[in-house]
Write an enzyme that holds these catalytic residues in place. Structure first.
Site, mmCIF file in Angstrom:
data_model
loop_
_atom_site.group_PDB
_atom_site.id
_atom_site.type_symbol
_atom_site.label_atom_id
_atom_site.label_comp_id
_atom_site.label_asym_id
_atom_site.label_seq_id
_atom_site.Cartn_x
_atom_site.Cartn_y
_atom_site.Cartn_z
ATOM 1 N N TYR A 1 15.664 -2.528 -7.435
ATOM 2 C CA TYR A 1 15.709 -3.487 -8.554
ATOM 3 C C TYR A 1 16.792 -3.009 -9.650
ATOM 4 O O TYR A 1 17.515 -4.029 -10.257
ATOM 5 C CB TYR A 1 14.374 -3.818 -9.349
ATOM 6 N N ASP B 1 5.670 -3.471 -6.169
ATOM 7 C CA ASP B 1 5.552 -4.629 -6.566
ATOM 8 C C ASP B 1 4.720 -5.570 -5.437
ATOM 9 O O ASP B 1 3.899 -6.272 -5.847
ATOM 10 C CB ASP B 1 7.142 -5.314 -6.580
ATOM 11 N N ASP C 1 4.496 0.114 5.709
ATOM 12 C CA ASP C 1 4.010 -1.285 6.486
ATOM 13 C C ASP C 1 2.575 -0.763 6.801
ATOM 14 O O ASP C 1 1.866 -1.641 6.876
ATOM 15 C CB ASP C 1 4.881 -1.310 7.874
ATOM 16 N N ASP D 1 0.480 -7.090 -5.409
ATOM 17 C CA ASP D 1 0.236 -8.357 -5.324
ATOM 18 C C ASP D 1 -0.786 -8.649 -4.252
ATOM 19 O O ASP D 1 -1.747 -9.540 -4.350
ATOM 20 C CB ASP D 1 1.740 -9.340 -5.164
ATOM 21 N N LYS E 1 8.918 4.898 2.946
ATOM 22 C CA LYS E 1 9.143 4.098 4.228
ATOM 23 C C LYS E 1 10.185 5.485 4.549
ATOM 24 O O LYS E 1 11.459 5.295 5.174
ATOM 25 C CB LYS E 1 10.072 3.062 4.114
#
Ligand code: NAD
Length: 365
Positions: A142, A248, A224, A252, A192
């Protein structure tokens, strides 16, 4: 009476509706603990853009830095979606986090037994879930440079950069390991590393920090797999630490364990500063209707008491009031299902019940 200055940035959409409930509860609870809260309310996001032509101004950032404690509602809305990147409400949020240096975002994921039926997942899978997501907040993709859009042989392309330095990873790792010491003593680092260079750096840096915490157990999980495990067996987690992008998305997804985005609080900390905000956005679809769930904002106020004011009892007082409201069967529309013992309530009704409860000094359970 102790005086505490905080800045409130109610923002856009349902932000002002839920922030005003959180502030009322916070003021009432603080006064019980001999603390007077002096609140400076300032515009932020789309509302600030309408007033000043920018989603945040230098003066507002300075006021937040000076007070060190900020309670935020939410920003954004379709009317500002077509503005250039720097003028959009979300740009204010990214700037505020960066300027306050709040590099660690703490998101507790706790399933209240009264709400276990409100989740889309099976009750036996989620009941008892209680973990903390520590998300790196001021680095990663970001913020990484370069970021640009260009064109090659008539084919447009865009570039974002995922960058992490060892020091960035290690300071957020220490927040996670410290938190684990106060909880179940386990940290799961999510990355990852099978594909990304920045994730390999992440994992190596975390392992170095783990050596300082021999009493805390460290495990690693690929992002994942983690997305799947959160839904398959969320009770396995104690503290999860991860980068900005992965955190992020995972938080959620984890919010659905709790029944609604309207239940999830967050604290962003770093140095002496603290920024407290519900995880949800400005919910333009229900803004102004008086039906928003204020509990995530109120729970964020509890975190403000815990982490910035060092008022643990006050924090528990607020959290117990939330629990009692849920046990009473009152539900905003996002949580409501027509089952015996539950009753549909609007924002004001929930607020009134909360205020009654905190005024009566709910005893910790
Ligand atoms: P959202 O979180 O605003 O809403 C998603 C869904 O959840 C909507 O149906 C909404 O009605 C519901 N919801 C959210 N909070 C609720 C609450 N407290 N009570 C009841 N229902 C609630 O996400 P979105 O719709 O993707 O985004 C809307 C705007 O918010 C966008 O402009 C987005 O950029 C912005 N946003 C801001 C933040 C923030 O300020 N931290 C976070 C996420 C999104």
């Amino acid at each position: 009476m102790k005086q505490v200055d905080i800045v409130a940035l109610p923002g856009d959409g349902i932000g002002p509706e839920v922030t005003s409930v959180a502030l009322d509860v916070l003021k009432t609870v603080c006064s019980k603990y001999d603390t007077e809260l002096n609140v400076t309310e300032l515009p932020f996001g789309g509302t600030c853009y309408e007033q000043y032509g920018d989603p945040v101004t230098d003066e507002i950032i300075d006021a937040c830095k000076k007070s060190k404690v900020v309670l935020l509602g939410a920003v954004g809305g379709p009317q500002w979606d077509d503005l250039s990147a720097g003028k959009r409400p979300e740009a204010a949020l990214l700037r505020l986090r960066k300027e306050l240096g709040v590099f660690a975002n703490l998101r507790p994921i706790k399933v209240h037994s009264a709400l276990a039926g409100a989740s889309t997942l099976k009750q036996e899978v989620i009941e008892g879930t209680d973990f903390l997501i520590v998300r790196e907040l001021t680095g990663g993709v970001y913020f990484g440079q370069p970021r640009y859009t260009s064109e090659e042989n008539g084919d447009p392309f865009s570039v974002d950069t995922m960058r992490y330095s060892r020091s960035e990873v290690q300071r957020v790792a220490r927040v996670a390991f410290d938190a684990a010491r106060l909880r179940g003593g386990r940290v799961c680092s999510v990355d990852k590393a099978n594909v990304l260079e920045s994730s390999r750096m992440w994992r190596k840096s975390i392992i170095e920090v783990a050596a300082e915490y021999p009493d805390v157990e460290l495990s690693h999980m690929l992002v994942d797999n983690c997305a799947m495990q959160i839904i398959r067996d969320p009770k396995q987690f104690d503290v999860m630490v991860t980068g900005n992008l992965f955190g992020d998305i995972l938080s959620d997804a984890a919010s659905m364990l709790t029944g609604s985005l309207g239940m999830l609080p967050s604290a962003s900390v770093g140095g002496e500063n603290g920024l407290y905000e519900p995880v949800h956005g400005s919910a333009p679809d229900i803004a102004g209707k008086g039906v928003a769930n204020p509990l995530a904002a109120v729970a964020s106020a509890a975190l403000l008491c815990r982490y910035s004011l060092q008022m643990e009892e006050a924090a528990q007082n607020i959290e117990n009031a939330i629990l009692k409201v849920l046990e009473s069967g009152l539900r905003t529309a996002d949580l409501y299902t027509k089952v015996p013992g539950t009753q549909l309530a609007n924002t004001i009704e929930i607020a009134q019940h909360l205020l009654d409860l905190v005024s009566d000094n709910v005893v910790a359970e």
